[in-house]
Design a protein around this motif. Structure first.
Motif, PDB file in Angstrom:
ATOM      1  N   LEU A  87       0.840  -1.192   0.000  1.00 35.36           N
ATOM      2  CA  LEU A  87       0.000   0.000   0.000  1.00 35.36           C
ATOM      3  C   LEU A  87       0.873   1.239   0.000  1.00 35.36           C
ATOM      4  O   LEU A  87       1.947   1.237   0.602  1.00 35.36           O
ATOM      5  N   GLU A  88       0.377   2.276  -0.636  1.00 37.05           N
ATOM      6  CA  GLU A  88       1.066   3.556  -0.533  1.00 37.05           C
ATOM      7  C   GLU A  88       0.970   4.033   0.906  1.00 37.05           C
ATOM      8  O   GLU A  88      -0.022   3.777   1.602  1.00 37.05           O
ATOM      9  N   LYS A  89       1.983   4.723   1.359  1.00 39.16           N
ATOM     10  CA  LYS A  89       2.021   5.204   2.744  1.00 39.16           C
ATOM     11  C   LYS A  89       0.792   6.048   3.071  1.00 39.16           C
ATOM     12  O   LYS A  89       0.174   5.892   4.129  1.00 39.16           O
ATOM     13  N   ALA A  90       0.405   6.931   2.152  1.00 37.48           N
ATOM     14  CA  ALA A  90      -0.754   7.796   2.395  1.00 37.48           C
ATOM     15  C   ALA A  90      -2.036   6.977   2.537  1.00 37.48           C
ATOM     16  O   ALA A  90      -2.888   7.283   3.371  1.00 37.48           O
ATOM     17  N   ASP A 135      -5.470   3.431   8.619  1.00 43.78           N
ATOM     18  CA  ASP A 135      -5.246   3.840  10.003  1.00 43.78           C
ATOM     19  C   ASP A 135      -6.107   5.046  10.353  1.00 43.78           C
ATOM     20  O   ASP A 135      -5.961   5.634  11.405  1.00 43.78           O
ATOM     21  N   GLY A 136      -7.009   5.393   9.439  1.00 43.64           N
ATOM     22  CA  GLY A 136      -7.876   6.554   9.632  1.00 43.64           C
ATOM     23  C   GLY A 136      -9.322   6.150   9.760  1.00 43.64           C
ATOM     24  O   GLY A 136      -9.690   5.345  10.619  1.00 43.64           O
ATOM     25  N   SER A 137     -10.145   6.616   8.832  1.00 44.17           N
ATOM     26  CA  SER A 137     -11.596   6.474   9.007  1.00 44.17           C
ATOM     27  C   SER A 137     -12.282   5.510   8.038  1.00 44.17           C
ATOM     28  O   SER A 137     -13.481   5.319   8.146  1.00 44.17           O
ATOM     29  N   PHE A 138     -11.569   4.922   7.105  1.00 42.57           N
ATOM     30  CA  PHE A 138     -12.168   4.012   6.119  1.00 42.57           C
ATOM     31  C   PHE A 138     -13.358   4.666   5.404  1.00 42.57           C
ATOM     32  O   PHE A 138     -14.352   4.009   5.112  1.00 42.57           O
ATOM     33  N   THR A 139     -13.282   5.937   5.104  1.00 37.42           N
ATOM     34  CA  THR A 139     -14.395   6.648   4.479  1.00 37.42           C
ATOM     35  C   THR A 139     -14.726   6.059   3.112  1.00 37.42           C
ATOM     36  O   THR A 139     -13.838   5.813   2.293  1.00 37.42           O
ATOM     37  N   ILE A 183     -18.637  -0.448  -9.903  1.00 38.73           N
ATOM     38  CA  ILE A 183     -17.231  -0.125 -10.102  1.00 38.73           C
ATOM     39  C   ILE A 183     -16.715   0.314  -8.735  1.00 38.73           C
ATOM     40  O   ILE A 183     -17.362   1.087  -8.030  1.00 38.73           O
ATOM     41  N   GLY A 184     -15.600  -0.261  -8.345  1.00 40.73           N
ATOM     42  CA  GLY A 184     -14.995   0.079  -7.059  1.00 40.73           C
ATOM     43  C   GLY A 184     -13.613   0.650  -7.274  1.00 40.73           C
ATOM     44  O   GLY A 184     -12.857   0.168  -8.115  1.00 40.73           O
ATOM     45  N   PHE A 185     -13.300   1.679  -6.523  1.00 41.01           N
ATOM     46  CA  PHE A 185     -12.003   2.349  -6.629  1.00 41.01           C
ATOM     47  C   PHE A 185     -11.166   2.063  -5.391  1.00 41.01           C
ATOM     48  O   PHE A 185     -11.709   1.898  -4.300  1.00 41.01           O
ATOM     49  N   ARG A 186      -9.874   2.031  -5.573  1.00 40.35           N
ATOM     50  CA  ARG A 186      -8.998   1.989  -4.404  1.00 40.35           C
ATOM     51  C   ARG A 186      -9.201   3.308  -3.666  1.00 40.35           C
ATOM     52  O   ARG A 186      -9.738   4.268  -4.239  1.00 40.35           O
ATOM     53  N   PRO A 187      -8.821   3.403  -2.401  1.00 45.79           N
ATOM     54  CA  PRO A 187      -8.929   4.696  -1.726  1.00 45.79           C
ATOM     55  C   PRO A 187      -8.170   5.775  -2.506  1.00 45.79           C
ATOM     56  O   PRO A 187      -7.027   5.559  -2.916  1.00 45.79           O
ATOM     57  N   LEU A 188      -8.854   6.878  -2.727  1.00 48.60           N
ATOM     58  CA  LEU A 188      -8.312   7.979  -3.527  1.00 48.60           C
ATOM     59  C   LEU A 188      -8.308   9.266  -2.721  1.00 48.60           C
ATOM     60  O   LEU A 188      -9.157   9.454  -1.843  1.00 48.60           O
TER      61      LEU A 188
END
Length: 150
Positions: free
Chosen positions: A58-61, A68-72, A130-135
């Protein structure tokens, strides 16, 4: 950072079917590489394979802001097949890559949906999401602003 999922409304999926398809769309960026055998290593005990260990890069961001945040997540509705494919076109125009940054989810049509297309083996399927990776929010919004919340 958010994960964008767009599901077709014209299929009139039951709540359970819709939830399952959105779950497939949400997990695709993690499960697709594993399903293709990338970074998968068998776990052996007493000469038998007892499971598998998968390495996910995974990218660090993405990790810091999403895992590690909110899974929005934002779930939007597409009126039909063509409007769902419009999201794919917008994504590609933004430089996103299919099967890396976004995933087209097709149902195998074993329960409530009728096949709209067939693969080379004659297996029927229907494009549902259609699903996107977190952006980053600004990129997700460039796609989602063309759609209504589901």
């Amino acid at each position: 950072m958010r994960q964008l999922i767009i599901a077709r409304k014209d299929l009139q999926m039951s709540p359970g079917k819709l939830a399952a398809q959105c779950c497939h769309a949400s997990l695709a960026f993690l499960t697709d590489p594993i399903g293709m055998g990338q970074g998968v290593e068998p776990i052996e005990k007493d000469g038998e394979i007892t499971g598998y260990r998968a390495e996910i890069m995974l990218e660090k961001a993405t990790y810091e802001e999403w895992f590690d945040g909110s899974f929005t997540k934002t779930i939007c509705g597409a009126k039909n097949h063509n409007q769902l494919l419009k999201a794919k076109t917008i994504a590609e125009e933004l430089g996103l890559v299919e099967n890396k940054d976004f995933f087209l989810i097709r149902d195998a049509c074993h329960t409530e949906l009728e096949p709209e297309e067939f693969d080379e083996n004659g297996e029927g399927m229907t494009l549902t999401c259609i699903g996107f990776r977190p952006l980053p929010d600004e990129i997700a919004h460039q796609i989602s602003h063309k759609f209504h919340l589901y």
